[in-house]
Design an enzyme around this catalytic site. Sequence first.
Site, PDB file in Angstrom:
ATOM      1  N   ASP A 111      39.631  38.673  32.943  1.00 47.34           N
ATOM      2  CA  ASP A 111      39.467  40.086  33.276  1.00 47.34           C
ATOM      3  C   ASP A 111      39.808  40.988  32.093  1.00 47.34           C
ATOM      4  O   ASP A 111      40.457  40.567  31.133  1.00 47.34           O
ATOM      5  CB  ASP A 111      40.325  40.473  34.492  1.00 47.34           C
ATOM      6  CG  ASP A 111      41.815  40.274  34.255  1.00 47.34           C
ATOM      7  OD1 ASP A 111      42.188  39.299  33.582  1.00 47.34           O
ATOM      8  OD2 ASP A 111      42.615  41.114  34.737  1.00 47.34           O
TER       9      ASP A 111
ATOM     10  N   GLU B  43      44.795  38.862  35.089  1.00 48.22           N
ATOM     11  CA  GLU B  43      45.998  39.047  34.273  1.00 48.22           C
ATOM     12  C   GLU B  43      46.378  40.511  34.147  1.00 48.22           C
ATOM     13  O   GLU B  43      47.548  40.869  34.122  1.00 48.22           O
ATOM     14  CB  GLU B  43      45.787  38.445  32.877  1.00 48.22           C
ATOM     15  CG  GLU B  43      47.038  38.351  32.012  1.00 48.22           C
ATOM     16  CD  GLU B  43      47.330  39.596  31.169  1.00 48.22           C
ATOM     17  OE1 GLU B  43      48.438  39.686  30.621  1.00 48.22           O
ATOM     18  OE2 GLU B  43      46.451  40.475  31.066  1.00 48.22           O
TER      19      GLU B  43
HETATM   20 ZN   LIG Z   1      45.475  40.143  27.696  1.00 50.73          ZN
END
Ligand SMILES: [Zn+2]
Length: 498
Positions: A129, A196
Amino acid sequence: MLKRVFQGISLLIFLLIILIAVVLFRTFSFGGSNNTAPVALPTVPAFSSVAISENVSAAIQIRTITLTAGDPRPGREGPWLELEDLLERTYPDFHATAEKMKVADYTLLYHWEGSDPSLDPILLMAHQDVVPVNIGTEGDWDAPPFSGEIVGDYLYGRGTIDDKTSLITIMEAAEALVDSGFQPTRSIWIMFGHDEEVSGSGARAGVEYFESQGIEMEMVLDEGFMVVDPFPITGTTVGMIGIAEKGYVTIEITSRAAGGHSSTPPRNSANIQLARALVALDETQMPSNLSEPPMSDMIAALAADMPFMTRMAFANQWLFGSMIEGQFSADGASNAMIRTTTAPTMISGSIKENVLPQNAVALVNFRIHPSDTMESVLAHVREVISGIDGVTADISQREGIGNEASPVSPIDSRAYQTLAAVAAAAGGDVPVVPALVLGATDARWTTGISENVYRFAPAVIAIGDLSGFHGTNERIAVDNLERMATGYAQIMTAMASE
Ligand SMILES: [Zn+2]
């Protein structure tokens, strides 16, 4: 009488000479090694930045944007599936060799089984992401942020630094190693977390899987640092390897008072007391720590490359400690390396201009240095505000309770030495230092499955390009693509061939 004066002066001069001798001795015997590792790097397949750039570009064009915990929402998972499909199409030989599974719906785990099951595996990580581009700033980019276009020597786009180039070049390395006939002795795991930037739930699920299988890792490698040019203390190119990352806690400070009409205000209203508390916290920063790893290791590793005066100061902290501390504290980034930082972020009081608040609340975000804990931060805050009436402090629960700083990974492990050799080579025989990562990475979930958790990508980045990280004009020099694939292939080969 005069004789006594001369005797006194001689004694002073004598003491001064001893002082200078001690300072010089400590300076010349300080550090001494630039930490270039003894590990010999394996020969790996050749890579082409041009060929890899097409694959990085394709990944940048897939908008795997996360905004809040829980993303992607049902119906919005298309980009993650598209990225998974891109990997499967682009790296068929690795997919035919390794076993793929998914945890937490979209986090990808690959297991390339080693020939010796008695050896602990290694784990390489990156995340799928990216953060969004602030609405209205797209036009400030030299190339559209999701175009993956190359302009000059750079490939542009959200995710080029953070973290899709690592994701792609890890796969490039794995595919090329499969094609070359390489067979790992130690198993290689690859994990690409899907969220993340918001919660890291994917990486956490991956780690839970490893724990459920009783798998411990010989090494975990995730994002964090690169080879930076120039490194502020030396002014030269230096490889940085994250051996720890800071923790995170927000303290809620509440100030209570009688409230009432603003036409007859008391002197110490809730807002004033809250302001006093914030000023006190600003003026009483948490203590700095230069004497423990990672800072002490970083300074020792850099000694040989420091200008003489800088080296003298660091070698004689008993004499120059407060001067060094003052210099580090003066700059936001270097201050964050040496202490837990104090950042008041949100303040609220009355909801109307002519009403005094009964409760005024401030949220103060602390990034916890490895020498502190959530408890010690709270104790510090309570101590600092203890003399201010009506003000209390507690750990905020609004975004979860936060997390402690990570443990500090060793620098004498084979994993660190291997990464140091790769970093030195990536930068062109440069010194390598261990360092503290100031933000949070998915690596923080893995400290229970490995003692050797490192945060590094084998790329060379100009300090000026760091502003693109979560900002405008995120970009990576195209020649890094070959360098990164080479570095990851070296890491896999060196770590997994025993
Ligand atoms: Zn990162």
